[in-house]
Structure formats: structure tokens, C-alpha cells
Design a protein around this motif. Structure first.
Motif, PDB file in Angstrom:
ATOM      1  N   THR A   7      38.407  45.564  43.216  1.00 17.36           N
ATOM      2  CA  THR A   7      38.672  44.147  43.002  1.00 17.36           C
ATOM      3  C   THR A   7      37.402  43.328  43.200  1.00 17.36           C
ATOM      4  O   THR A   7      37.087  42.463  42.396  1.00 17.36           O
ATOM      5  CB  THR A   7      39.775  43.654  43.961  1.00 17.36           C
ATOM      6  N   GLU A   8      36.657  43.607  44.258  1.00 20.27           N
ATOM      7  CA  GLU A   8      35.405  42.896  44.491  1.00 20.27           C
ATOM      8  C   GLU A   8      34.374  43.252  43.433  1.00 20.27           C
ATOM      9  O   GLU A   8      33.628  42.408  42.971  1.00 20.27           O
ATOM     10  CB  GLU A   8      34.842  43.246  45.871  1.00 20.27           C
ATOM     11  N   SER A  11      34.779  41.356  40.050  1.00 20.39           N
ATOM     12  CA  SER A  11      34.968  39.912  40.142  1.00 20.39           C
ATOM     13  C   SER A  11      33.798  39.177  39.489  1.00 20.39           C
ATOM     14  O   SER A  11      32.637  39.526  39.693  1.00 20.39           O
ATOM     15  CB  SER A  11      35.071  39.503  41.610  1.00 20.39           C
TER      16      SER A  11
END
Length: 153
Positions: A7-8, A11
């Protein structure tokens, strides 16, 4: 843990992803320019690959070193840059050091630009081209090994 990293990693707010996206754009534009550069060299030297391309210029289909060097530099980009783009994107997912990843991405981009310059623009004797290619190859290989080690664990 892996889900949080993914997810990071992708991003748009991740500064490393922004570096990646910027240099991807530079490399894609470089590859697109090589198509135009090949055409420019063909018209400049009146060297065409296909008979239908010679109609306006009334010349024979021929090959010249200047055109072939640009064409081969472009082909080398086509063989190497897409592999780097995929490998470096996955590398970002491993949560690497910002400094190291940024340095590797920038160095790869510089190596590819240098490879084209010494192969097709100013024609610098070997080992300049081989060293530029090797730098990019080593960076891609390093990232691929790091990807393997990270996702193996």
C-alpha cells in the motif's frame, strides 16, 4: 506487514514512487525520441529500409553506419528499459532506502542516456558503450536480486 508495504509502495504520495514515475517518463520519452532520431538520420543520409520509402527521394534501399548505430541503440533500449521499469517498480515495493533507490534509478537513467550518446551521437570508442550498458545491467540485476530475497522471505 507485506500488505502495508504494498500500500505504501504504490501510493502517489510516496516520494520514492514519484522519483520512479519521473524517471520512467524520462526513459519513455528517450525511447520515443529514438524513433524520431532514426527517421531523422534516414532522411539526412537518404538511407531507407524499404522500397516504398524511397519514392520521394529516388534513391535505392541502402544501409549506412550512422542510421544503423541509431537503430541498434534504440533496439538496445527496447531490450533493456522495459525490464528495468518492471524490476524497479517491484524494487520500490521492498521498501528500500530512499537514498539508495533514488541513486540507482537516476544512475540507470544516466547510463541509458550515456549508452545512446556514445553509441549513436558522438561515437566514442569502446569500452565507453560497454561500461554504460554494464552499469544499467548491474543496477537492474541488483534490484532483481533484492526483489528475490525480499519476496522469498
Amino acid at each position: 506487514m507485506a500488505q502495508a508495504v504494498v500500500t505504501e509502495g504504490i501510493s502517489l504520495n510516496n516520494p520514492l514512487f514519484r522519483i520512479y514515475a519521473f524517471y520512467c517518463a524520462v526513459l519513455v520519452l528517450k525511447m520515443m525520441f529514438m524513433s524520431v532520431f532514426t527517421g531523422m538520420k534516414r532522411f539526412q543520409t537518404k538511407t531507407f529500409a524499404n522500397p516504398e520509402d524511397t519514392i520521394l527521394h529516388k534513391v535505392k534501399v541502402t544501409h549506412t553506419d550512422a542510421v544503423e548505430r541509431v537503430r541498434r541503440a534504440h533496439l538496445n533500449d527496447v531490450e533493456n528499459i522495459p525490464i528495468f521499469l518492471i524490476t524497479s517498480l517491484v524494487y520500490i515495493l521492498t521498501n528500500p532506502s530512499y537514498f539508495l533507490a533514488t541513486t540507482l534509478i537516476r544512475a540507470y537513467t544516466l547510463a541509458r542516456i550515456t549508452h545512446t550518446a556514445v553509441y549513436a551521437v558522438v561515437v566514442v570508442p569502446q569500452p565507453a558503450r560497454a561500461l554504460a550498458w554494464l552499469a544499467g545491467f548491474a543496477i537492474t540485476g541488483y534490484m532483481a536480486v533484492q526483489n528475490l530475497l525480499y519476496f522469498l522471505s
